[in-house]
Design an enzyme around this catalytic site. Structure first.
Site, PDB file in Angstrom:
ATOM      1  N   LYS A 297      21.316  40.954  53.011  1.00  0.00           N
ATOM      2  CA  LYS A 297      21.998  39.824  53.550  1.00  0.00           C
ATOM      3  C   LYS A 297      22.330  39.844  54.862  1.00  0.00           C
ATOM      4  CE  LYS A 297      25.762  36.713  53.099  1.00  0.00           C
ATOM      5  NZ  LYS A 297      27.344  36.510  52.403  1.00  0.00           N
TER       6      LYS A 297
ATOM      7  N   GLY B 201      34.913  42.174  34.071  1.00  0.00           N
ATOM      8  CA  GLY B 201      34.033  41.738  34.802  1.00  0.00           C
ATOM      9  C   GLY B 201      33.947  42.340  36.307  1.00  0.00           C
TER      10      GLY B 201
HETATM   11  C1  LIG Z   1      30.443  29.312  41.051  1.00  0.00           C
HETATM   12  C2  LIG Z   1      31.060  30.735  41.765  1.00  0.00           C
HETATM   13  C3  LIG Z   1      30.273  31.477  42.407  1.00  0.00           C
HETATM   14  C4  LIG Z   1      30.606  32.742  43.386  1.00  0.00           C
HETATM   15  N1  LIG Z   1      29.652  33.132  44.075  1.00  0.00           N
HETATM   16  C5  LIG Z   1      30.293  34.415  44.848  1.00  0.00           C
HETATM   17  C6  LIG Z   1      29.470  34.837  45.590  1.00  0.00           C
HETATM   18  O1  LIG Z   1      28.535  34.556  46.342  1.00  0.00           O
HETATM   19  N2  LIG Z   1      30.200  36.049  46.318  1.00  0.00           N
HETATM   20  C7  LIG Z   1      31.358  36.540  45.870  1.00  0.00           C
HETATM   21  O2  LIG Z   1      31.964  37.452  46.256  1.00  0.00           O
HETATM   22  N3  LIG Z   1      32.239  35.951  45.035  1.00  0.00           N
HETATM   23  C8  LIG Z   1      31.670  34.672  44.369  1.00  0.00           C
HETATM   24  N4  LIG Z   1      32.292  34.186  43.261  1.00  0.00           N
HETATM   25  C9  LIG Z   1      33.385  34.728  42.835  1.00  0.00           C
HETATM   26  C10 LIG Z   1      33.026  36.105  41.971  1.00  0.00           C
HETATM   27  O3  LIG Z   1      32.288  35.472  41.033  1.00  0.00           O
HETATM   28  C11 LIG Z   1      34.256  36.814  41.181  1.00  0.00           C
HETATM   29  O4  LIG Z   1      35.267  36.752  42.306  1.00  0.00           O
HETATM   30  C12 LIG Z   1      33.845  38.107  40.781  1.00  0.00           C
HETATM   31  O5  LIG Z   1      33.041  37.690  39.803  1.00  0.00           O
HETATM   32  C13 LIG Z   1      35.121  38.373  39.893  1.00  0.00           C
HETATM   33  O6  LIG Z   1      35.320  37.604  38.608  1.00  0.00           O
HETATM   34  P1  LIG Z   1      36.496  38.632  37.759  1.00  0.00           P
HETATM   35  O7  LIG Z   1      36.164  39.724  37.173  1.00  0.00           O
HETATM   36  O8  LIG Z   1      37.707  38.284  38.061  1.00  0.00           O
HETATM   37  O9  LIG Z   1      36.487  37.483  36.475  1.00  0.00           O
HETATM   38  P2  LIG Z   1      35.374  37.288  35.097  1.00  0.00           P
HETATM   39  O10 LIG Z   1      33.963  37.590  35.376  1.00  0.00           O
HETATM   40  O11 LIG Z   1      35.708  35.916  34.384  1.00  0.00           O
HETATM   41  O12 LIG Z   1      35.762  38.376  34.150  1.00  0.00           O
HETATM   42  C14 LIG Z   1      36.846  38.227  33.303  1.00  0.00           C
HETATM   43  C15 LIG Z   1      36.942  39.456  32.115  1.00  0.00           C
HETATM   44  O13 LIG Z   1      38.065  39.400  31.446  1.00  0.00           O
HETATM   45  C16 LIG Z   1      37.963  39.570  30.026  1.00  0.00           C
HETATM   46  N5  LIG Z   1      38.792  38.682  29.388  1.00  0.00           N
HETATM   47  C17 LIG Z   1      39.529  37.620  29.525  1.00  0.00           C
HETATM   48  N6  LIG Z   1      40.545  37.433  28.617  1.00  0.00           N
HETATM   49  C18 LIG Z   1      40.549  38.439  27.777  1.00  0.00           C
HETATM   50  C19 LIG Z   1      41.475  38.807  26.523  1.00  0.00           C
HETATM   51  N7  LIG Z   1      42.232  38.038  26.118  1.00  0.00           N
HETATM   52  N8  LIG Z   1      40.984  39.884  26.068  1.00  0.00           N
HETATM   53  C20 LIG Z   1      39.862  41.020  26.603  1.00  0.00           C
HETATM   54  N9  LIG Z   1      39.366  40.514  27.624  1.00  0.00           N
HETATM   55  C21 LIG Z   1      39.590  39.374  28.241  1.00  0.00           C
HETATM   56  C22 LIG Z   1      36.549  38.987  30.030  1.00  0.00           C
HETATM   57  O14 LIG Z   1      35.918  39.425  28.681  1.00  0.00           O
HETATM   58  C23 LIG Z   1      35.819  39.461  31.180  1.00  0.00           C
HETATM   59  O15 LIG Z   1      35.204  40.475  30.943  1.00  0.00           O
HETATM   60  C24 LIG Z   1      31.980  33.000  42.724  1.00  0.00           C
HETATM   61  C25 LIG Z   1      32.709  32.440  41.900  1.00  0.00           C
HETATM   62  C26 LIG Z   1      32.215  31.334  41.422  1.00  0.00           C
HETATM   63  C27 LIG Z   1      33.198  30.480  40.192  1.00  0.00           C
HETATM   64  N1  LIG Z   2      33.806  41.057  59.276  1.00  0.00           N
HETATM   65  C1  LIG Z   2      33.364  40.770  57.916  1.00  0.00           C
HETATM   66  C2  LIG Z   2      33.097  39.041  57.718  1.00  0.00           C
HETATM   67  C3  LIG Z   2      32.108  38.509  58.524  1.00  0.00           C
HETATM   68  C4  LIG Z   2      31.511  38.716  59.662  1.00  0.00           C
HETATM   69  N2  LIG Z   2      30.410  38.022  59.721  1.00  0.00           N
HETATM   70  C5  LIG Z   2      30.107  37.437  58.467  1.00  0.00           C
HETATM   71  C6  LIG Z   2      29.062  36.927  58.438  1.00  0.00           C
HETATM   72  C7  LIG Z   2      28.983  36.254  56.851  1.00  0.00           C
HETATM   73 CL1  LIG Z   2      27.530  35.504  56.400  1.00  0.00          CL
HETATM   74  C8  LIG Z   2      30.009  36.432  55.941  1.00  0.00           C
HETATM   75  C9  LIG Z   2      31.054  37.392  56.329  1.00  0.00           C
HETATM   76  C10 LIG Z   2      30.988  37.793  57.698  1.00  0.00           C
HETATM   77  C11 LIG Z   2      31.962  41.240  57.527  1.00  0.00           C
HETATM   78  O1  LIG Z   2      31.591  42.053  58.433  1.00  0.00           O
HETATM   79  O2  LIG Z   2      31.749  41.290  56.330  1.00  0.00           O
END
Ligand SMILES: Cc1cc2nc3c(=O)[nH]c(=O)nc-3n(C[C@H](O)[C@H](O)[C@H](O)COP(=O)(O)OP(=O)(O)OC[C@H]3O[C@@H](n4cnc5c(N)ncnc54)[C@H](O)[C@@H]3O)c2cc1C
Ligand SMILES: N[C@@H](Cc1c[nH]c2cc(Cl)ccc12)C(=O)O
Length: 515
Positions: free
Chosen positions: A75, A11
């Site tokens: 953004k 991911g």
């Molecule tokens: C609702 C929601 C909204 C979000 N919005 C934001 C946002 O706007 N901004 C932001 O910075 N972050 C956001 N996040 C967080 C962000 O989505 C995650 O931090 C980021 O996508 C990282 O996910 P990951 O790679 O840790 O996990 P995942 O995307 O879940 O990836 C997991 C990986 O592990 C693999 N895997 C798992 N088990 C096995 C296994 N047994 N064998 C082989 N492969 C396996 C899967 O195939 C996959 O490739 C959000 C999270 C959520 C839940």
């Molecule tokens: N210093 C960090 C965190 C931060 C500072 N201002 C904002 C505003 C928003 Cl919307 C998110 C994150 C941040 C950065 O600059 O990303």
């Protein structure tokens, strides 16, 4: 001597880690990513911090390289709607506070400003967001000129540690396209990619990982294992059984439902900010990408059923949601007690997650990766490096937790059980003291969480003023001093904003040019 790393998970966390380690260590560290075809990625996570530019910079990637491929947009702020009362909104901008005669402009504003819009009175970015403007002119100049953007410094790559200016924008991007993009980047630079399932983890007698057993590729072994398996936490939580510290007592949102909505952005324009709209049991994010909008309802399962949440989200989106498939997600909110245990480091959702508010997930990943490079284990397995890494990453996520708790504590909204209970949840002891301090004087360096977590006092100030639920007074010293310079600065903000809105192109125009 070459060291080896196996990363479980493809991911955002897995591919960010793989590409960064390769950029940092090149052939000195052999990197393999194993990802499952059957287990999908989380598929959300599309808004970032401004500091993510250090990540792309480190990889040697310019905006023109990656933005068009990932449907990227700018953004400049988060816009919080309805947190104070229905119909209200305010911005949390990527813009530091102006200071007049040693006093932050927002403190002055409490005394001499007109009630209503601290954000539009003290900052420029809210005006750009309202006007759907681009932060760059068509010749690529930034609307602010405080930044050295000279491209020819190939040996100097920036990291979070060098953040001494506030860059004025972050990005939105399609999370799946970014993972694909980074996968191609990493594989081109020698990262091995294995598509398979890890079905077992072999540990030695001391609990160190000896190998990951896959379904079709035998056993994968390495000096260091990075768990990027998402909420499953297959190595850190599951195989190593590291305890999980839940944040649910203070942050009850534990579910989300998301939609990808196609939009004709050329017609609607692209507002350069994430919008977070308060709802009866949480809030809805709206993230405009180049060709669609990502949206989702983050809610507490104790207050709202998934079917109800999906209905609320569909109503919010309107007719465009009709034939779209919803993605329902359970969130594990909290952190692994230690993120690095023996020879296994968890990064991303596998190590911890606060909740999507203020988009901190990718920031925490980037921070963890940078710390991993800094404290990368030598062959002697020095435990001090590991402990320092654990301290630094735990402090960052705890700080983020505190900043997010403020949103629920501070929101004036209290019209149902969800919002009333949100104000009664647990608060860390030091934060309870700070909440008192903020009433007498807006948050500053002495009264905000003391360890690095990227949010600066001005972010706390925006929340305290915008959310409207904390009674605030201005420091009495302001009754005793000359206010003319402060009044002049408030007028200057207004004039500068007007000029920018008149001269900047729209975000749609600029991004079309970038392509
Ligand atoms: C609702 C929601 C909204 C979000 N919005 C934001 C946002 O706007 N901004 C932001 O910075 N972050 C956001 N996040 C967080 C962000 O989505 C995650 O931090 C980021 O996508 C990282 O996910 P990951 O790679 O840790 O996990 P995942 O995307 O879940 O990836 C997991 C990986 O592990 C693999 N895997 C798992 N088990 C096995 C296994 N047994 N064998 C082989 N492969 C396996 C899967 O195939 C996959 O490739 C959000 C999270 C959520 C839940
Ligand atoms: N210093 C960090 C965190 C931060 C500072 N201002 C904002 C505003 C928003 Cl919307 C998110 C994150 C941040 C950065 O600059 O990303």
């Amino acid at each position: 001597m070459t060291q080896s790393v196996v990363i479980l998970g493809g991911g955002t966390a897995g591919w960010m880690t793989a590409s960064y380690l390769r950029a940092a260590f090149a052939d000195s560290v052999d990197v393999t990513v194993v990802e499952s075809r059957r287990i999908g990625t989380i598929g959300v996570g599309e808004a970032t911090f401004s500091t993510v530019r250090h990540f792309f910079d480190y990889l040697g990637l310019s905006e023109a390289d990656w933005m068009p491929e990932c449907n990227g947009t700018y953004k400049l702020a988060v816009r919080l709607e309805n947190w104070r009362a229905p119909g209200t909104y305010f911005y949390h901008p990527f813009e530091r506070m102006r200071v007049v005669d040693g006093v932050p402009l927002t403190d002055w504003w409490q005394k001499v400003g007109e009630a209503g819009h601290f954000d539009r009175d003290c900052f420029l970015i809210p005006w750009l967001c309202d006007a759907k403007a681009s932060p760059r002119y068509l010749d690529h100049r930034l609307f602010e000129q405080d930044f050295d953007e000279t491209p020819d410094r190939p040996l100097y790559r920036t990291t979070l540690a060098e953040q001494n200016t506030q860059f004025p924008y972050a990005y939105h991007f399609d999370a799946s396209l970014l993972a694909d993009f980074l996968c191609r980047y990493a594989v081109r630079r020698g990262v091995h990619r294995i598509i398979d399932d890890v079905v077992d983890v072999r540990l030695d007698e001391q609990g160190w990982i000896e190998g990951l057993v896959t379904r079709e590729h035998g056993e994968l072994t390495a000096d260091l294992y990075v768990d990027c398996s998402g909420f499953r936490s297959r190595l850190l939580g599951d195989a190593l059984d590291e305890p999980f510290v839940s944040f649910k007592d203070a942050l009850p949102n534990d579910r989300a439902v998301a939609l990808r909505v196609p939009v004709d952005t050329a017609v609607q324009g692209i507002r350069p900010c994430t919008t977070a709209t308060a709802q009866d049991a949480g809030w809805i994010w709206t993230i405009p990408l180049y060709d669609r909008v990502g949206t989702g309802y983050v809610y507490a399962g104790d207050y709202c059923e998934p079917e109800e949440a999906e209905r609320v989200l569909r109503d919010f989106v309107g007719p465009a949601a009709a034939d779209l498939e919803a993605n329902h997600i359970r969130m594990r909110i909290g952190r692994s007690h230690r993120a690095w245990v023996n020879n296994c480091v968890g990064i991303g959702l596998a190590a911890g997650f606060v909740e999507p508010l203020q988009s901190t997930g990718i920031f925490l990943i980037q921070h963890a990766i940078e710390q991993l490079v800094r404290y990368f284990p030598g062959t002697n397995r020095d435990p001090v490096l590991r402990d320092t890494y654990n301290l630094s990453t735990a402090r960052a996520i705890e700080g983020v937790r505190e900043f997010l708790i403020l949103h629920y504590r501070g929101a004036a909204r209290a019209d149902n059980d969800y919002w009333r209970d949100a104000k009664k949840g647990a608060v860390p002891h030091d934060m309870a003291v700070r909440l008192e301090q903020w009433q007498s004087k807006l948050p500053d360096n002495d009264t905000t969480y003391p360890y690095y977590h990227a949010f600066e006092p001005y972010s706390y100030v925006c929340m305290a003023l915008g959310l409207g639920g904390i009674p605030l007074r201005y420091p009495p010293a302001l009754d005793l001093v000359d206010t003319r310079a402060a009044r002049a600065e408030l007028t200057r903000v207004r004039e500068q904003a007007r000029k920018l809105v008149d001269t900047l192109p729209s975000q749609v125009e600029y991004l079309a040019r970038l392509r």
